[in-house]
Motif scaffolding. Structure first.
Motif, PDB file in Angstrom:
ATOM      1  N   LYS A   1       0.893   5.484  -8.608  1.00 59.52           N
ATOM      2  CA  LYS A   1       0.113   6.670  -8.901  1.00 59.52           C
ATOM      3  C   LYS A   1      -1.083   6.746  -7.999  1.00 59.52           C
ATOM      4  O   LYS A   1      -1.539   7.795  -7.607  1.00 59.52           O
ATOM      5  CB  LYS A   1      -0.403   6.584 -10.334  1.00 59.52           C
ATOM      6  N   LEU A   2      -1.643   5.593  -7.742  1.00 58.67           N
ATOM      7  CA  LEU A   2      -2.917   5.562  -7.035  1.00 58.67           C
ATOM      8  C   LEU A   2      -2.774   5.177  -5.574  1.00 58.67           C
ATOM      9  O   LEU A   2      -3.540   5.588  -4.735  1.00 58.67           O
ATOM     10  CB  LEU A   2      -3.852   4.555  -7.702  1.00 58.67           C
ATOM     11  N   LEU A   3      -1.765   4.349  -5.327  1.00 63.20           N
ATOM     12  CA  LEU A   3      -1.591   3.814  -3.996  1.00 63.20           C
ATOM     13  C   LEU A   3      -1.263   4.931  -3.012  1.00 63.20           C
ATOM     14  O   LEU A   3      -0.347   5.698  -3.222  1.00 63.20           O
ATOM     15  CB  LEU A   3      -0.441   2.808  -4.038  1.00 63.20           C
ATOM     16  N   ALA A   4      -2.039   5.030  -1.958  1.00 65.33           N
ATOM     17  CA  ALA A   4      -1.755   6.016  -0.922  1.00 65.33           C
ATOM     18  C   ALA A   4      -1.473   5.248   0.357  1.00 65.33           C
ATOM     19  O   ALA A   4      -2.270   4.437   0.789  1.00 65.33           O
ATOM     20  CB  ALA A   4      -2.940   6.946  -0.739  1.00 65.33           C
ATOM     21  N   LEU A   5      -0.324   5.523   0.930  1.00 60.94           N
ATOM     22  CA  LEU A   5       0.141   4.656   2.016  1.00 60.94           C
ATOM     23  C   LEU A   5      -0.749   4.689   3.248  1.00 60.94           C
ATOM     24  O   LEU A   5      -0.868   3.712   3.957  1.00 60.94           O
ATOM     25  CB  LEU A   5       1.569   5.017   2.390  1.00 60.94           C
ATOM     26  N   LEU A   6      -1.368   5.811   3.517  1.00 63.24           N
ATOM     27  CA  LEU A   6      -2.213   5.851   4.703  1.00 63.24           C
ATOM     28  C   LEU A   6      -3.574   5.269   4.415  1.00 63.24           C
ATOM     29  O   LEU A   6      -4.092   4.442   5.143  1.00 63.24           O
ATOM     30  CB  LEU A   6      -2.383   7.294   5.177  1.00 63.24           C
ATOM     31  N   ARG A   7      -4.156   5.716   3.296  1.00 61.78           N
ATOM     32  CA  ARG A   7      -5.531   5.332   2.995  1.00 61.78           C
ATOM     33  C   ARG A   7      -5.625   3.852   2.685  1.00 61.78           C
ATOM     34  O   ARG A   7      -6.596   3.190   3.024  1.00 61.78           O
ATOM     35  CB  ARG A   7      -5.979   6.159   1.783  1.00 61.78           C
ATOM     36  N   ASP A   8      -4.603   3.316   2.042  1.00 63.10           N
ATOM     37  CA  ASP A   8      -4.728   1.970   1.503  1.00 63.10           C
ATOM     38  C   ASP A   8      -4.095   0.893   2.359  1.00 63.10           C
ATOM     39  O   ASP A   8      -3.695  -0.148   1.856  1.00 63.10           O
ATOM     40  CB  ASP A   8      -4.128   1.932   0.092  1.00 63.10           C
ATOM     41  N   GLU A   9      -4.003   1.148   3.633  1.00 68.84           N
ATOM     42  CA  GLU A   9      -3.335   0.193   4.510  1.00 68.84           C
ATOM     43  C   GLU A   9      -3.910  -1.222   4.369  1.00 68.84           C
ATOM     44  O   GLU A   9      -3.176  -2.190   4.246  1.00 68.84           O
ATOM     45  CB  GLU A   9      -3.441   0.675   5.964  1.00 68.84           C
ATOM     46  N   LYS A  10      -5.231  -1.313   4.369  1.00 62.11           N
ATOM     47  CA  LYS A  10      -5.859  -2.627   4.311  1.00 62.11           C
ATOM     48  C   LYS A  10      -5.534  -3.299   2.977  1.00 62.11           C
ATOM     49  O   LYS A  10      -5.174  -4.474   2.940  1.00 62.11           O
ATOM     50  CB  LYS A  10      -7.371  -2.461   4.481  1.00 62.11           C
ATOM     51  N   LEU A  11      -5.653  -2.528   1.935  1.00 61.85           N
ATOM     52  CA  LEU A  11      -5.391  -3.073   0.601  1.00 61.85           C
ATOM     53  C   LEU A  11      -3.945  -3.559   0.484  1.00 61.85           C
ATOM     54  O   LEU A  11      -3.672  -4.628  -0.053  1.00 61.85           O
ATOM     55  CB  LEU A  11      -5.691  -1.976  -0.425  1.00 61.85           C
ATOM     56  N   ILE A  12      -3.025  -2.776   1.017  1.00 65.82           N
ATOM     57  CA  ILE A  12      -1.613  -3.163   0.935  1.00 65.82           C
ATOM     58  C   ILE A  12      -1.387  -4.473   1.688  1.00 65.82           C
ATOM     59  O   ILE A  12      -0.685  -5.368   1.223  1.00 65.82           O
ATOM     60  CB  ILE A  12      -0.710  -2.046   1.512  1.00 65.82           C
ATOM     61  N   ARG A  13      -2.034  -4.572   2.833  1.00 65.40           N
ATOM     62  CA  ARG A  13      -1.860  -5.792   3.617  1.00 65.40           C
ATOM     63  C   ARG A  13      -2.414  -7.002   2.856  1.00 65.40           C
ATOM     64  O   ARG A  13      -1.794  -8.057   2.800  1.00 65.40           O
ATOM     65  CB  ARG A  13      -2.531  -5.634   4.977  1.00 65.40           C
ATOM     66  N   GLU A  14      -3.576  -6.832   2.253  1.00 64.55           N
ATOM     67  CA  GLU A  14      -4.165  -7.937   1.487  1.00 64.55           C
ATOM     68  C   GLU A  14      -3.299  -8.294   0.288  1.00 64.55           C
ATOM     69  O   GLU A  14      -3.088  -9.471  -0.019  1.00 64.55           O
ATOM     70  CB  GLU A  14      -5.578  -7.560   1.013  1.00 64.55           C
ATOM     71  N   ALA A  15      -2.790  -7.263  -0.364  1.00 62.19           N
ATOM     72  CA  ALA A  15      -1.963  -7.512  -1.546  1.00 62.19           C
ATOM     73  C   ALA A  15      -0.695  -8.266  -1.151  1.00 62.19           C
ATOM     74  O   ALA A  15      -0.186  -9.107  -1.900  1.00 62.19           O
ATOM     75  CB  ALA A  15      -1.610  -6.197  -2.237  1.00 62.19           C
ATOM     76  N   ARG A  16      -0.187  -7.964   0.048  1.00 62.66           N
ATOM     77  CA  ARG A  16       1.024  -8.647   0.504  1.00 62.66           C
ATOM     78  C   ARG A  16       0.760 -10.136   0.687  1.00 62.66           C
ATOM     79  O   ARG A  16       1.563 -10.970   0.301  1.00 62.66           O
ATOM     80  CB  ARG A  16       1.478  -8.017   1.817  1.00 62.66           C
ATOM     81  N   VAL A  17      -0.382 -10.450   1.264  1.00 60.18           N
ATOM     82  CA  VAL A  17      -0.737 -11.855   1.455  1.00 60.18           C
ATOM     83  C   VAL A  17      -0.891 -12.545   0.101  1.00 60.18           C
ATOM     84  O   VAL A  17      -0.337 -13.632  -0.133  1.00 60.18           O
ATOM     85  CB  VAL A  17      -2.060 -11.968   2.260  1.00 60.18           C
ATOM     86  N   GLU A  18      -1.600 -11.901  -0.809  1.00 64.13           N
ATOM     87  CA  GLU A  18      -1.820 -12.495  -2.131  1.00 64.13           C
ATOM     88  C   GLU A  18      -0.502 -12.663  -2.874  1.00 64.13           C
ATOM     89  O   GLU A  18      -0.273 -13.681  -3.531  1.00 64.13           O
ATOM     90  CB  GLU A  18      -2.762 -11.612  -2.963  1.00 64.13           C
ATOM     91  N   ALA A  19       0.350 -11.659  -2.767  1.00 62.77           N
ATOM     92  CA  ALA A  19       1.622 -11.705  -3.494  1.00 62.77           C
ATOM     93  C   ALA A  19       2.482 -12.852  -2.985  1.00 62.77           C
ATOM     94  O   ALA A  19       3.099 -13.585  -3.769  1.00 62.77           O
ATOM     95  CB  ALA A  19       2.359 -10.377  -3.348  1.00 62.77           C
TER      96      ALA A  19
END
Ligand code: ADP
Ligand code: MG
Length: 725
Positions: A672-690
């Motif tokens: 709902k909240l995740l926006a693929l363009l805006r949240d690039e950094k967050l997605i990358r960090e989440a991938r590392v954490e996951a």
């Protein structure tokens, strides 16, 4: 103790709970808290009333300008006509039989009004809107003034549930909420400075400033990103745990013979990716890789070399294409590239030779039976087909590698279905020329490793692209002149139309063309109209033929063959030629009503020209006016050949739902909240954490709350969460 699973009924009472359940599908506390404000009004700041659209359900903050009561004709009752303003624009409110409201709605009073915008005698108005006074002294509500903060949350509301009713419910819930088990581990929260879940809900629902909204939303976005990445990390682990057959080339085998006969040197990228792939299919763990390469970067050779390794090792390899046209072309070009090496069983063939077999949905029963037979007994080493191949009871002798070409929407489920085709899970390579923004690669394809081919084979000249405004007749004349000139020097051309035409009004691509239709008010060019016009007019004397999805497969293939052999000068086609079609002698492409296509699609299309050494031309013909968004999009395509940049632009302009498919429309816990363009950094960090989390604790035993969130996400949209097909 109230937690996320507590029913709303027990907290809010039957009546309110029923309204929330029926109007907004909110059943438990967690549902309500996840129903986030759409935006926030500054207290006292009036809503711009200029752009209210009739038919929309709105919540506006406005000031009462005047109110007058009018008798209704033929009735003892009256109506109250109120005009409210945002300081500049007026909006009419009409209340029937609510004369008591006159007391509240005195000139100068500011309030929230909610309702559906309608139009009456050319004026926009709200009829019987819901009203919430903001400045009323005697707020009777037991919980005290409802909006004590400077920001007033505005919720996506339903007809009978105005925004402030939601605010009141949320307020009640937050006040009685016990401590929540947090799906984000504490150390992770600390590393990324994230608030707890309970705190995040307070921040987004009852913020005192915009900073609080942002940090609350960031925390909740993390939940989504982490759950998605944990799911993907677990998939990667599962694949790694599978055992398959290692396939290695023989030094004197097919691959060696092929390489020795290759008429051009491989590019550095092709060599490098080739080595990576060879390394991976040489291990007893299934390869699971995405190969991304610009149009014309030479992915087919890379694919073929990988396939030859598998054949060398005694196995079979399958190449899947999205259309029959493309499958047939692949089959043709594999045979061509292999020459004698594809002639097993024929007199005088190379002893290492194998056979290339085509299987499509439209082939005759007899041919099909024969093809299936050679696949089952194993004499066909290379099999080419469409995705129909998956659904059939095709039996392979020893399937070692599946290559999926040009399928950027090839979801996890389809990949699973494929993997089930071999006796042991085969190696898998997905190829796409549609550049995928990195974040999409990390989400939609997050379970695949990614390789890239960035350089084009040397000697290629880039395609020169121009926008041709339909309004300028002389430009259009020059455009057709360019085709005639190229054909005169022995080259060939494409003319692309958005639609097929004829009786069926269909468009086989399902792209922006359909939507644009109504808006533009002018039907887009069709193959069936354009062909005779060109034959009798601008391209008279040239060999012009048509190609589109409604022609029988055999005819399509024959036409494509003759075009490839230079027996046709100009092909008038739909986007059937969009992906993969490879005729290096074609140097010009005219796209009619180019504004009907998406940015990435145009980039794909023009990839059909400039595949040889002669310079390529792409002419985007459009009726769009200069300065319109449509014109600007075409300008962007003309300005750059960088597919990745265009893909970003595409993503920015389209709804992300198009990219994420089902994940967006899925249940309440999907993205709902995740926006693929805006949240690039967050997605990358989440991938590392996951990855870290899953490596340390694959079963998420130590993270029960996260595990529950994951399970809910997975069955909520029944794996549609991951399925972007
Ligand atoms: P795509 O990556 O778009 O699928 P193709 O595999 O169809 O591209 O290759 C485009 C063209 O480039 C083909 O005609 C192919 O034979 C040629 N090609 C591929 N690799 C090389 C190379 N290293 N040098 C020269 N031409 C090449
Ligand atoms: Mg290709």
């Amino acid at each position: 103790m109230v937690d996320l699973d507590t029913s709303l009924k027990s907290l809010l009472g039957q009546r309110t709970a029923t309204l929330l359940a029926e109007g907004l599908e909110l059943q438990v506390v967690g549902d309500l808290l996840a129903h986030l404000p759409r935006r926030y009004h500054e207290r006292g700041e009036l809503t711009d009333l200029a752009d209210l659209v009739a038919g929309d359900t709105v919540t506006v903050q406005a000031r009462v300008e005047k109110a007058e009561r009018r008798p209704m004709r033929g009735s003892r009752r009256s109506m109250l006509l109120v005009t409210v303003t945002d300081g500049t624009h007026p909006l009419a409110l009409t209340f029937f039989n609510q004369s008591w409201r006159e007391r509240d709605l005195r000139p100068g009073t500011t309030a929230l009004f909610a309702g559906k915008v309608d139009e009456y005698r050319g004026r926009r108005q709200l009829t019987n809107p819901e009203v919430q006074l903001l400045e009323s002294e005697g707020d009777s509500d037991a919980t005290g003034p409802l909006f004590a903060n400077a920001l007033v949350p505005i919720y996506p509301a339903a007809a009978k549930v105005p925004s402030w009713t939601l605010a009141r419910c949320v307020s009640l819930v937050l006040d009685s909420l016990g401590p929540l088990e947090d799906p984000l581990p504490e150390d992770l929260r600390r590393r990324h400075r994230l608030s707890t879940l309970a705190e995040a809900y307070r921040l987004v629902h009852q913020p005192t400033d915009r900073g609080q909204v942002a940090s609350g939303r960031r925390r909740l976005t993390w939940d989504e990103a982490l759950v998605l990445q944990v799911a993907l990390a677990r998939r990667r682990r599962e694949v790694e745990a599978l055992a398959t057959t290692a396939r290695n080339a023989r030094p004197d085998g097919l691959l060696a013979a092929f390489d020795a006969a290759l008429p051009f040197p491989l590019t550095a990228g092709q060599r490098e990716v080739g080595a990576t792939i060879a390394g991976e299919i040489g291990r007893p763990v299934p390869m699971h890789r995405l190969l991304q390469g610009e149009v014309g970067s030479g992915k087919t050779v890379v694919a073929l070399r990988a396939m030859l390794i598998v054949v060398d090792a005694g196995g079979q390899a399958v190449l899947l294409a999205p259309t029959e046209t493309l499958a047939a072309q692949h089959c043709r070009s594999l045979r061509e590239m292999l020459g004698d090496l594809a002639c097993d069983g024929e007199l005088g063939a190379d002893e290492r030779a194998t056979r290339v077999t085509l299987v499509t949905g439209s082939m005759g029963a007899r041919a099909r039976r024969e093809a299936l037979a050679v696949i089952a007994e194993g004499s066909a080493g290379l099999i080419v087909g469409t995705h129909a191949l998956l659904h059939d009871e095709v039996v392979f002798a020893d399937l070692g590698l599946i290559i999926v070409d040009e399928q950027h929407r090839f979801g996890v489920e389809q990949r699973d279905a494929l993997r089930a085709r071999g006796r042991r899970p085969p190696h898998l390579l997905v190829m796409t020329a549609t550049p995928i923004p990195r974040t999409v690669a990390m989400t939609v394809f997050g379970d695949l490793e990614v390789s890239e081919l960035t350089e084009l084979p040397s000697g290629r000249s880039p395609v020169a692209t121009f926008v041709v405004p339909a309004a300028m007749r002389s430009w259009a004349d020059r455009m057709w002149g360019r085709i005639r000139d190229e054909v005169a020097t022995g080259r060939q051309a494409y003319v692309v139309c958005p639609r097929i035409g004829g009786d069926g009004a269909d468009d086989e691509t399902g792209t922006v063309a359909d939507e644009a239709e109504g808006r533009a008010g002018r039907p887009a060019a069709t193959v069936t109209d354009v062909l005779p016009q060109l034959v009798d007019g601008e391209l008279a004397g040239l060999r012009v033929e048509s190609l589109h999805g409604r022609l029988p497969a055999a005819q399509r293939e024959a036409t494509m063959n003759r075009f490839a052999q230079g027996q046709i000068d100009v092909l008038v086609a739909t986007t059937v030629i969009e992906v993969g079609v490879n005729v290096p002698n074609a140097t010009v492409m005219v796209v009619l009503d180019a504004d009907r296509f998406g940015v990435s699609q145009l980039h794909q299309l023009r990839g059909r020209v400039g595949r040889g050494t002669a310079p390529g031309w792409c002419l985007l013909h459009t009726a769009a006016d200069q300065g319109t968004p449509a014109w600007d999009r075409l300008g962007a395509v003309a300005a750059t050949n960088d597919g990745a940049e265009l893909a970003r632009l595409d993503l920015a302009q389209r709804h992300e739902g198009d990219v994420l498919g089902a994940a967006q429309s899925g249940g309440r816990r999907s993205l709902k909240l995740l926006a693929l363009l805006r949240d690039e950094k967050l997605i990358r960090e989440a991938r590392v954490e996951a990855t870290r989390l899953v490596d340390a604790d694959p079963g998420l035993e130590r993270h029960p709350a996260l595990r529950r969130l994951l399970d809910a996400a997975l069955d909520d949209a029944s794996a549609a969460f991951l399925e972007k097909g």
